[in-house]
Write an enzyme that holds these catalytic residues in place. Structure first.
Site, PDB file in Angstrom:
ATOM      1  N   HIS A   1       0.789  -1.358   0.030  1.00 42.44           N
ATOM      2  CA  HIS A   1      -0.086  -0.163   0.015  1.00 42.44           C
ATOM      3  C   HIS A   1       0.941   1.268   0.173  1.00 42.44           C
ATOM      4  CE1 HIS A   1      -3.825   1.846   0.791  1.00 42.44           C
ATOM      5  NE2 HIS A   1      -3.075   2.882   1.806  1.00 42.44           N
TER       6      HIS A   1
ATOM      7  N   ASP B   1      -7.566   1.453   6.688  1.00 42.88           N
ATOM      8  CA  ASP B   1      -6.312   2.149   6.799  1.00 42.88           C
ATOM      9  C   ASP B   1      -6.142   3.174   7.766  1.00 42.88           C
ATOM     10  OD1 ASP B   1      -4.135   3.143   5.588  1.00 42.88           O
ATOM     11  OD2 ASP B   1      -4.942   4.022   3.853  1.00 42.88           O
TER      12      ASP B   1
ATOM     13  N   PHE C   1      -0.825  11.316   8.291  1.00 43.69           N
ATOM     14  CA  PHE C   1       0.494  10.851   9.004  1.00 43.69           C
ATOM     15  C   PHE C   1       0.157   9.288   9.262  1.00 43.69           C
ATOM     16  CE2 PHE C   1       0.192  15.583   9.207  1.00 43.69           C
ATOM     17  CZ  PHE C   1       1.386  15.880   9.106  1.00 43.69           C
TER      18      PHE C   1
ATOM     19  N   GLY D   1       1.283   6.158  12.267  1.00 45.12           N
ATOM     20  CA  GLY D   1       1.277   6.026  13.555  1.00 45.12           C
ATOM     21  C   GLY D   1       0.091   6.706  14.263  1.00 45.12           C
TER      22      GLY D   1
ATOM     23  N   ASP E   1       0.908   5.464   0.035  1.00 41.29           N
ATOM     24  CA  ASP E   1       0.134   6.526   0.425  1.00 41.29           C
ATOM     25  C   ASP E   1       0.932   7.773  -0.103  1.00 41.29           C
ATOM     26  OD1 ASP E   1      -1.986   5.498   1.994  1.00 41.29           O
ATOM     27  OD2 ASP E   1      -0.344   5.234   3.566  1.00 41.29           O
TER      28      ASP E   1
HETATM   29 ZN    ZN Z   1      -3.308   4.660   2.692  1.00 39.59          ZN
END
Ligand code: ZN
Length: 208
Positions: free
Chosen positions: A25, A168, A135, A137, A27
């Site tokens: 994945h 996600d 972001f 975490g 981002d």
């Molecule tokens: Zn994502």
């Protein structure tokens, strides 16, 4: 891949595949749709030769209609765009599919499920963000997002659709089970896998 060691793209992609990851994945953040900048199509092209698995590209950008093609050309297999972005959602989804990629639609935690309902017959995947995008975490937002996963599952059954339901953000050994119970079948995990002492064991734990 956001949580991987960016100095070793090839090693990290191969490590995730060897550990049993089904997809990678990626981002993409443009500094406008979210208050962070990650990487562009060049990064997708850098990952592509080092793994056989599906590259699942998540565009957190203002103009996915303008940029998606560059990610397809870079080797993306699946491209997910946000319903909140500034584009003609129907046209973007259709164009992605026409190019031979699977198309996904994402919604952020503050966006109601009703905003994606008109498009459910046009997607291969619905991505329910379980943290605010931008972001890695962050903590999993169970109360705000699990009802949307359940609604997505109910709508899929009622409409006879076959889209994946992907979660996600904040996914780890505990939260993946919560999301699975609500109806999710694709789990994006970053920090909890790349920072695990043994990634393969961490993935097996999630499958269980
Ligand atoms: Zn994502």
């Amino acid at each position: 891949m956001l949580a991987s060691d960016w100095g070793q793209v090839a090693v990290e992609a191969a490590r995730a595949e060897a550990a049993g990851g089904d997809w990678l994945h990626l981002d993409v953040m443009d500094g406008h749709f979210v208050d962070n900048i990650s990487f562009g199509p060049q990064y997708v092209a850098a990952v592509r030769p080092h793994t056989e698995v599906t590259l699942d590209v998540h565009l957190m950008i203002v103009r996915p209609d303008h940029y998606w093609k560059r990610f397809a050309e870079a080797g993306a297999d699946r491209i997910t765009v946000h319903v909140e972005a500034d584009h003609d959602v129907v046209a973007t989804l259709a164009a992605i599919r026409e190019a031979g990629c699977a198309c996904g639609l994402a919604l952020s935690p503050d966006t109601p499920f009703s905003d994606v309902e008109p498009f459910l017959d046009q997607i291969d995947l619905l991505l329910v963000m379980t943290v605010r995008p931008g972001f890695g975490g962050q903590a999993f937002m169970e109360a705000e997002t699990m009802p949307k996963v359940a609604a997505a599952k109910a709508a899929r059954e009622a409409g006879g659709f076959s889209y994946h339901i992907e979660v996600d953000g904040g996914i780890d050994a505990d939260t993946c089970h919560i999301a699975a119970a609500a109806g999710a079948n694709v789990f994006v995990a970053g920090t909890s896998l790349f920072k695990a002492p043994d990634m393969a064991e961490a993935i097996r734990g999630m499958r269980g």
